[in-house]
Design a protein around this motif. Structure first.
Motif, PDB file in Angstrom:
ATOM      1  N   ASN A   1      13.600  -8.387  -3.259  1.00 48.16           N
ATOM      2  CA  ASN A   1      14.273  -7.569  -4.238  1.00 48.16           C
ATOM      3  C   ASN A   1      14.248  -8.295  -5.657  1.00 48.16           C
TER       4      ASN A   1
ATOM      5  N   GLN B   1      15.348  -8.813  -9.312  1.00 48.44           N
ATOM      6  CA  GLN B   1      16.466  -8.087 -10.072  1.00 48.44           C
ATOM      7  C   GLN B   1      16.501  -8.924 -11.507  1.00 48.44           C
TER       8      GLN B   1
ATOM      9  N   GLU C   1      26.828   4.545   1.864  1.00 46.47           N
ATOM     10  CA  GLU C   1      26.093   4.277   1.058  1.00 46.47           C
ATOM     11  C   GLU C   1      24.535   4.635   1.506  1.00 46.47           C
TER      12      GLU C   1
ATOM     13  N   VAL D   1      23.441  -8.218 -12.417  1.00 47.70           N
ATOM     14  CA  VAL D   1      22.260  -7.250 -12.818  1.00 47.70           C
ATOM     15  C   VAL D   1      22.558  -6.382 -13.687  1.00 47.70           C
TER      16      VAL D   1
ATOM     17  N   THR E   1      21.585   2.352 -10.651  1.00 48.43           N
ATOM     18  CA  THR E   1      20.627   1.607  -9.721  1.00 48.43           C
ATOM     19  C   THR E   1      20.710   0.003 -10.368  1.00 48.43           C
ATOM     20  N   GLY E   2      20.761  -0.088 -11.657  1.00 52.04           N
ATOM     21  CA  GLY E   2      20.571  -1.350 -12.129  1.00 52.04           C
ATOM     22  C   GLY E   2      19.128  -1.727 -12.419  1.00 52.04           C
TER      23      GLY E   2
ATOM     24  N   GLN F   1      16.538  -3.423 -11.016  1.00 52.50           N
ATOM     25  CA  GLN F   1      16.239  -4.229  -9.583  1.00 52.50           C
ATOM     26  C   GLN F   1      15.188  -3.067  -8.968  1.00 52.50           C
TER      27      GLN F   1
ATOM     28  N   TYR G   1      15.399  -2.571  -5.671  1.00 53.49           N
ATOM     29  CA  TYR G   1      16.250  -2.116  -4.520  1.00 53.49           C
ATOM     30  C   TYR G   1      17.811  -2.172  -4.755  1.00 53.49           C
ATOM     31  N   ALA G   2      18.643  -1.115  -4.479  1.00 49.19           N
ATOM     32  CA  ALA G   2      19.870  -0.846  -4.583  1.00 49.19           C
ATOM     33  C   ALA G   2      20.503  -0.083  -3.693  1.00 49.19           C
TER      34      ALA G   2
ATOM     35  N   VAL H   1      23.705   1.838  -2.945  1.00 57.40           N
ATOM     36  CA  VAL H   1      24.816   2.758  -3.666  1.00 57.40           C
ATOM     37  C   VAL H   1      25.541   3.583  -3.077  1.00 57.40           C
TER      38      VAL H   1
END
Length: 333
Positions: free
Chosen positions: A6, A8, A38, A70, A97-98, A100, A102-103, A105
């Motif tokens: 991932n 970031q 999530e 992030v 999501t920010g 990156q 993958y997240a 959430v």
């Protein structure tokens, strides 16, 4: 997802002046495991917005972005796996999501989106930009046919849609933008009646020529000097929709509001109202029906500025704050 990295982008330091590439760094971590409630998301497009810069100053309508975290930002993402009812692998969602790949959430913070092509439209005309333009103009600005509507940052993601909706509603539309190229584009491509180049330095005078009967509705994305130039030219009972203040976000040497305003607001009986798009969440379906109809009929043109690659996200935001973009800027992962 074992073995997948991932990537970031962290905000390593909050800028005291202008935002620069040195304020960010890319790191690699493990793909997160979703907890109960999530969903694990693979980010497809990251939304770039002037508000990203405002979040670095402190809490706004969301908490501040802290150093060594992030970088926050909205994104369109695909559900990889879900531990939440109502979301399944393959669903397309919008959420914070920010920056990156993958997240993980909480599902309650995600909006499930229709599967439509191109997906980019879910961030521009059918996303926050289009909805902000729609509600800010129609619910706060309340333009009537034949009125004069002025919009600042008119070549940006929100402003370019505001001007076109105002034209659809039968208004005379004046855009304020930076540079002759953008001004020409607003008139030749998007159908604005006039455009004012604020970089010329004679904004007040140019506005007077472009809107000789005064300004009935001003959609403000920038604040500062341009808001100061518009207020004296408002008609009696004029409406100002305050959407943003980009002139104040990125290390402005001495950010100031418009001077001499309170008296003018009284004399002209102006309404000046701030808003954020989430205020109108219950009415999104109505707005999307209108926006989709206008796009389909060709009345509303969609302008997008898609930058490739997560590594280019910091540079793309810095460029957005400098006014490089036309229409909605986003990063494709």
């Amino acid at each position: 997802m074992s073995g997948t990295v991932n990537r970031q982008i962290l905000l390593v330091e909050k800028p005291s002046g202008k935002l620069g590439p040195e304020h960010f760094k890319m790191v690699e971590g493990a793909v997160p495991e979703p907890k109960d409630g999530e969903a694990l998301l693979r980010v497809r497009y990251i939304s770039l917005d002037a508000a990203n810069r405002a979040w670095m100053h402190g809490a706004t309508y969301r908490s501040a972005v802290e150093a060594n975290s992030v970088m926050a930002g909205g994104g369109i993402a695909e559900v990889v796996s879900s531990k939440a009812p109502g979301l399944a692998a393959g669903d397309i969602v919008f959420g914070d999501t920010g920056w990156q790949d993958y997240a993980a959430v909480p599902a309650k913070h995600l909006n499930k989106m229709p599967k439509l092509e191109p997906l980019t439209h879910l961030l521009s005309v059918f996303g926050i930009a289009g909805l902000t333009a729609y509600f800010g103009l129609l619910e706060i600005g309340k333009p009537k046919e034949g009125e004069t509507v002025v919009v600042s940052a008119a070549a940006g993601s929100v402003g370019s849609i505001v001007g076109q909706i105002a034209k659809i509603k039968g208004c005379r539309v004046v855009g304020i933008a930076g540079g002759a190229d953008k001004c020409n584009w607003l008139m030749s491509e998007l159908g604005f009646d006039a455009a004012v180049d604020y970089k010329d330095g004679a904004t007040f005078k140019a506005l007077r020529a472009a809107a000789p009967k005064g300004i009935d509705v001003y959609f403000d994305n920038v604040g500062g000097d341009i808001l100061e130039a518009c207020i004296p030219q408002m008609t009696n009972f004029g409406r100002i929709a305050c959407c943003g203040a980009v002139s104040q976000y990125d290390g402005a040497p001495s950010p100031h509001g418009p001077r001499g305003v309170p008296g003018l607001i009284v004399v002209k009986r102006l309404i000046m109202q701030g808003f954020i798009v989430m205020d109108f969440a219950k009415q999104y379906d109505r707005a999307l029906t209108d926006l989709q109809g206008w796009v389909k009929s060709g009345k509303l043109k969609v302008q997008e500025d898609v930058i490739d690659g997560l590594a280019n996200t910091p540079k793309a935001l810095i460029g957005l704050l400098a006014g490089e973009n036309r229409g909605k800027r986003m990063v494709k992962l």
